[in-house]
Scaffold this active site. Structure first.
Site, PDB file in Angstrom:
ATOM      1  N   LYS A 181       0.858  -1.193   0.000  1.00 36.54           N
ATOM      2  CA  LYS A 181       0.000   0.000   0.000  1.00 36.54           C
ATOM      3  C   LYS A 181       0.887   1.234   0.000  1.00 36.54           C
ATOM      4  O   LYS A 181       1.704   1.431   0.902  1.00 36.54           O
ATOM      5  CB  LYS A 181      -0.894  -0.022   1.240  1.00 36.54           C
ATOM      6  CG  LYS A 181      -1.763   1.218   1.353  1.00 36.54           C
ATOM      7  CD  LYS A 181      -2.770   1.100   2.477  1.00 36.54           C
ATOM      8  CE  LYS A 181      -3.515   2.413   2.650  1.00 36.54           C
ATOM      9  NZ  LYS A 181      -4.465   2.374   3.765  1.00 36.54           N
ATOM     10  N   ARG A 191     -10.531  10.324   1.768  1.00 32.48           N
ATOM     11  CA  ARG A 191     -10.397  10.979   3.071  1.00 32.48           C
ATOM     12  C   ARG A 191     -11.551  11.922   3.334  1.00 32.48           C
ATOM     13  O   ARG A 191     -11.872  12.209   4.487  1.00 32.48           O
ATOM     14  CB  ARG A 191      -9.018  11.629   3.185  1.00 32.48           C
ATOM     15  CG  ARG A 191      -7.954  10.537   3.238  1.00 32.48           C
ATOM     16  CD  ARG A 191      -6.527  11.022   3.278  1.00 32.48           C
ATOM     17  NE  ARG A 191      -5.634   9.866   3.138  1.00 32.48           N
ATOM     18  CZ  ARG A 191      -4.331   9.955   2.985  1.00 32.48           C
ATOM     19  NH1 ARG A 191      -3.745  11.143   2.949  1.00 32.48           N
ATOM     20  NH2 ARG A 191      -3.607   8.859   2.867  1.00 32.48           N
ATOM     21  N   ARG A 203       1.129  10.039   5.824  1.00 28.33           N
ATOM     22  CA  ARG A 203       1.255   8.620   6.160  1.00 28.33           C
ATOM     23  C   ARG A 203       2.543   7.997   5.594  1.00 28.33           C
ATOM     24  O   ARG A 203       2.672   6.783   5.525  1.00 28.33           O
ATOM     25  CB  ARG A 203       0.062   7.848   5.610  1.00 28.33           C
ATOM     26  CG  ARG A 203      -1.293   8.356   6.059  1.00 28.33           C
ATOM     27  CD  ARG A 203      -2.308   7.232   6.037  1.00 28.33           C
ATOM     28  NE  ARG A 203      -3.685   7.669   5.909  1.00 28.33           N
ATOM     29  CZ  ARG A 203      -4.392   8.310   6.842  1.00 28.33           C
ATOM     30  NH1 ARG A 203      -3.821   8.628   7.993  1.00 28.33           N
ATOM     31  NH2 ARG A 203      -5.648   8.639   6.621  1.00 28.33           N
ATOM     32  N   GLU A 220       7.088  -6.823   1.630  1.00 28.28           N
ATOM     33  CA  GLU A 220       5.881  -6.655   2.451  1.00 28.28           C
ATOM     34  C   GLU A 220       4.902  -7.813   2.201  1.00 28.28           C
ATOM     35  O   GLU A 220       4.264  -8.322   3.116  1.00 28.28           O
ATOM     36  CB  GLU A 220       5.183  -5.326   2.132  1.00 28.28           C
ATOM     37  CG  GLU A 220       5.935  -4.086   2.591  1.00 28.28           C
ATOM     38  CD  GLU A 220       5.751  -3.781   4.073  1.00 28.28           C
ATOM     39  OE1 GLU A 220       5.039  -4.536   4.768  1.00 28.28           O
ATOM     40  OE2 GLU A 220       6.337  -2.788   4.536  1.00 28.28           O
ATOM     41  N   LYS A 235      -2.315  -1.578  -3.791  1.00 33.90           N
ATOM     42  CA  LYS A 235      -3.164  -0.392  -3.721  1.00 33.90           C
ATOM     43  C   LYS A 235      -2.329   0.868  -3.794  1.00 33.90           C
ATOM     44  O   LYS A 235      -1.341   0.948  -3.078  1.00 33.90           O
ATOM     45  CB  LYS A 235      -3.911  -0.454  -2.390  1.00 33.90           C
ATOM     46  CG  LYS A 235      -4.748   0.742  -2.089  1.00 33.90           C
ATOM     47  CD  LYS A 235      -5.385   0.596  -0.747  1.00 33.90           C
ATOM     48  CE  LYS A 235      -6.068   1.916  -0.454  1.00 33.90           C
ATOM     49  NZ  LYS A 235      -6.321   2.112   0.926  1.00 33.90           N
ATOM     50  N   SER A 261     -10.179   5.758  -4.589  1.00 36.95           N
ATOM     51  CA  SER A 261     -11.072   6.904  -4.760  1.00 36.95           C
ATOM     52  C   SER A 261     -10.587   7.888  -5.823  1.00 36.95           C
ATOM     53  O   SER A 261     -11.388   8.414  -6.593  1.00 36.95           O
ATOM     54  CB  SER A 261     -11.230   7.614  -3.417  1.00 36.95           C
ATOM     55  OG  SER A 261      -9.966   7.984  -2.889  1.00 36.95           O
ATOM     56  N   TYR A 300     -15.442   1.115  -6.650  1.00 33.70           N
ATOM     57  CA  TYR A 300     -16.689   1.788  -6.286  1.00 33.70           C
ATOM     58  C   TYR A 300     -17.753   1.595  -7.368  1.00 33.70           C
ATOM     59  O   TYR A 300     -18.903   1.925  -7.162  1.00 33.70           O
ATOM     60  CB  TYR A 300     -16.413   3.272  -6.020  1.00 33.70           C
ATOM     61  CG  TYR A 300     -15.452   3.456  -4.861  1.00 33.70           C
ATOM     62  CD1 TYR A 300     -15.901   3.357  -3.545  1.00 33.70           C
ATOM     63  CD2 TYR A 300     -14.079   3.668  -5.075  1.00 33.70           C
ATOM     64  CE1 TYR A 300     -15.022   3.479  -2.477  1.00 33.70           C
ATOM     65  CE2 TYR A 300     -13.196   3.794  -4.011  1.00 33.70           C
ATOM     66  CZ  TYR A 300     -13.675   3.700  -2.723  1.00 33.70           C
ATOM     67  OH  TYR A 300     -12.802   3.809  -1.661  1.00 33.70           O
TER      68      TYR A 300
HETATM   69  C1  PBG Z   1      -7.112   3.299   5.554  1.00 29.67           C
HETATM   70  C2  PBG Z   1      -7.581   3.251   4.145  1.00 29.67           C
HETATM   71  C3  PBG Z   1      -7.469   4.266   3.184  1.00 29.67           C
HETATM   72  C4  PBG Z   1      -8.066   3.774   2.012  1.00 29.67           C
HETATM   73  C5  PBG Z   1      -8.534   2.500   2.295  1.00 29.67           C
HETATM   74  N1  PBG Z   1      -8.200   2.194   3.616  1.00 29.67           N
HETATM   75  C6  PBG Z   1      -6.956   5.637   3.316  1.00 29.67           C
HETATM   76  C7  PBG Z   1      -5.547   5.927   3.578  1.00 29.67           C
HETATM   77  O1  PBG Z   1      -4.688   5.053   3.656  1.00 29.67           O
HETATM   78  O2  PBG Z   1      -5.270   7.113   3.724  1.00 29.67           O
HETATM   79  C8  PBG Z   1      -8.163   4.522   0.711  1.00 29.67           C
HETATM   80  C9  PBG Z   1      -9.135   3.988  -0.291  1.00 29.67           C
HETATM   81  C10 PBG Z   1      -9.444   4.905  -1.416  1.00 29.67           C
HETATM   82  O3  PBG Z   1      -8.785   5.930  -1.650  1.00 29.67           O
HETATM   83  O4  PBG Z   1     -10.401   4.602  -2.141  1.00 29.67           O
HETATM   84  N2  PBG Z   1      -8.129   2.914   6.458  1.00 29.67           N
END
Ligand code: PBG
Length: 311
Positions: A181, A191, A203, A220, A235, A261, A300
């Site tokens: 990730k 967010r 992050r 990982e 991701k 997203s 989505y």
């Molecule tokens: C963390 C989490 C995130 C997403 C899924 N799980 C946000 C992040 O790491 O800041 C993002 C998913 C997306 O952007 O569609 N709980």
């Protein structure tokens, strides 16, 4: 002929719908940066999940937005917390029609917006966070989650969650690990949807650097498998198709990719301007992700695409 000789096929059962459920709202709330996506009430979520199941979607993954946030993310493992209540609603209603999954993390539940507990100096405390994740995973499994998906990128999170699930009688609940990730700008709209932007910093201390060594992603993945992960995830999806392919070639377990997203928002925004062919672009992006090696895709558009595939 193209159908006969197709090398890459999409199937509704390979799709997973991410959904947001918010505590204390009377009606679903649209997410401005994700047209077509809402923060659900418990009731509207039920309806959306029924529709997904009817369309043949393979799974849904729940994200909760509590009314009150605090430093330790208490809503994450509260049996009366919003995700636990929503899971219980769905477990009794949709049962085995699709796989009920839950994102296990703290960022939606903490007032500071980070994925873990903080030290006094304001740094994420990896090891203290593991106990919180383990407790949240058990609360989700008790509520009816059938797949736990830890997304916080803390070292040792899969092992901690596996141990806790086994000890609580959930040896049969698998773990889908968000293994590779990246610290991505493509999470921006999420967010807003999950109301979890970090209140300070970012992050990048726990998520991977987009330009970092490719081997880091593979390492990982290997670590998560050694800790007991049953499936792994890459991701975001589209900017990391190379990573997806390498992960697919490395492991025997199912590989998931998350079309996040920002990937969604880009296509919706361009389509709203009349600049692109929305449906073709959605299908082409999903076929690309599948061809790169994803067995399962979080998107989505899952319900919409599942319907189109069945039509
Ligand atoms: C963390 C989490 C995130 C997403 C899924 N799980 C946000 C992040 O790491 O800041 C993002 C998913 C997306 O952007 O569609 N709980």
């Amino acid at each position: 002929m193209r159908r006969l000789v197709a090398g890459t096929r999409l199937h509704p059962a390979d799709l997973i719908l991410p959904v947001f459920v918010k505590e204390g709202i009377a009606d679903p709330q649209p997410v401005a940066s994700m047209p077509g996506v809402v923060q659900h009430t418990r009731d509207s979520l039920r309806k959306a999940v029924h529709e997904a199941a009817e369309a043949g979607v393979g799974g849904v993954i729940l994200f909760g937005i509590p009314l009150h946030k605090d430093a330790r993310g208490s809503g994450a493992d509260d049996p009366r917390g919003i995700v636990q209540l929503a899971l219980a609603d769905l477990a009794s209603e949709v049962g085995d029609a699709l796989v009920l999954m839950s994102d296990t993390c703290l960022d939606e539940y903490t007032d500071h917006g980070h994925c873990g507990l903080l030290t006094d100096a304001g740094e994420v405390d990896n090891d203290a966070t593991l106990e919180r994740y383990a407790s949240a995973a058990v609360a989700q499994a008790r509520a009816g989650s059938r797949m736990i998906a830890p997304s916080g990128m803390m070292d040792g999170q899969v092992a901690a969650i596996r141990r806790a699930l086994d000890a609580d009688g959930f040896a049969d609940v698998p773990i889908l690990a968000y293994s590779a990730k990246y610290a991505s700008a493509f999470y921006g709209p999420f967010r807003d949807a999950a109301e979890c932007a970090p209140q300070f910093g970012d992050r990048s201390a726990y998520q991977q650097d987009p330009g970092g060594p490719v081997g880091e992603a593979l390492r990982e993945v290997r670590l998560d498998l050694a800790e007991g992960a049953d499936a792994v995830m890459v991701k975001p999806a589209l900017p990391y198709l190379d990573i997806l392919r390498q992960v697919r070639d490395l492991v025997e377990v199912p590989v998931a990719a998350y079309q996040v997203s920002g990937e969604y928002a880009m296509i919706e925004a361009a389509a709203a301007n009349g600049w692109i062919d929305r449906e073709r672009m959605i299908m082409e992006s999903l076929v690309g992700i599948r061809r790169a090696g994803a067995d399962m895709i979080l998107t989505y558009w899952a319900t919409e695409v599942a319907r189109r595939l069945r039509a």
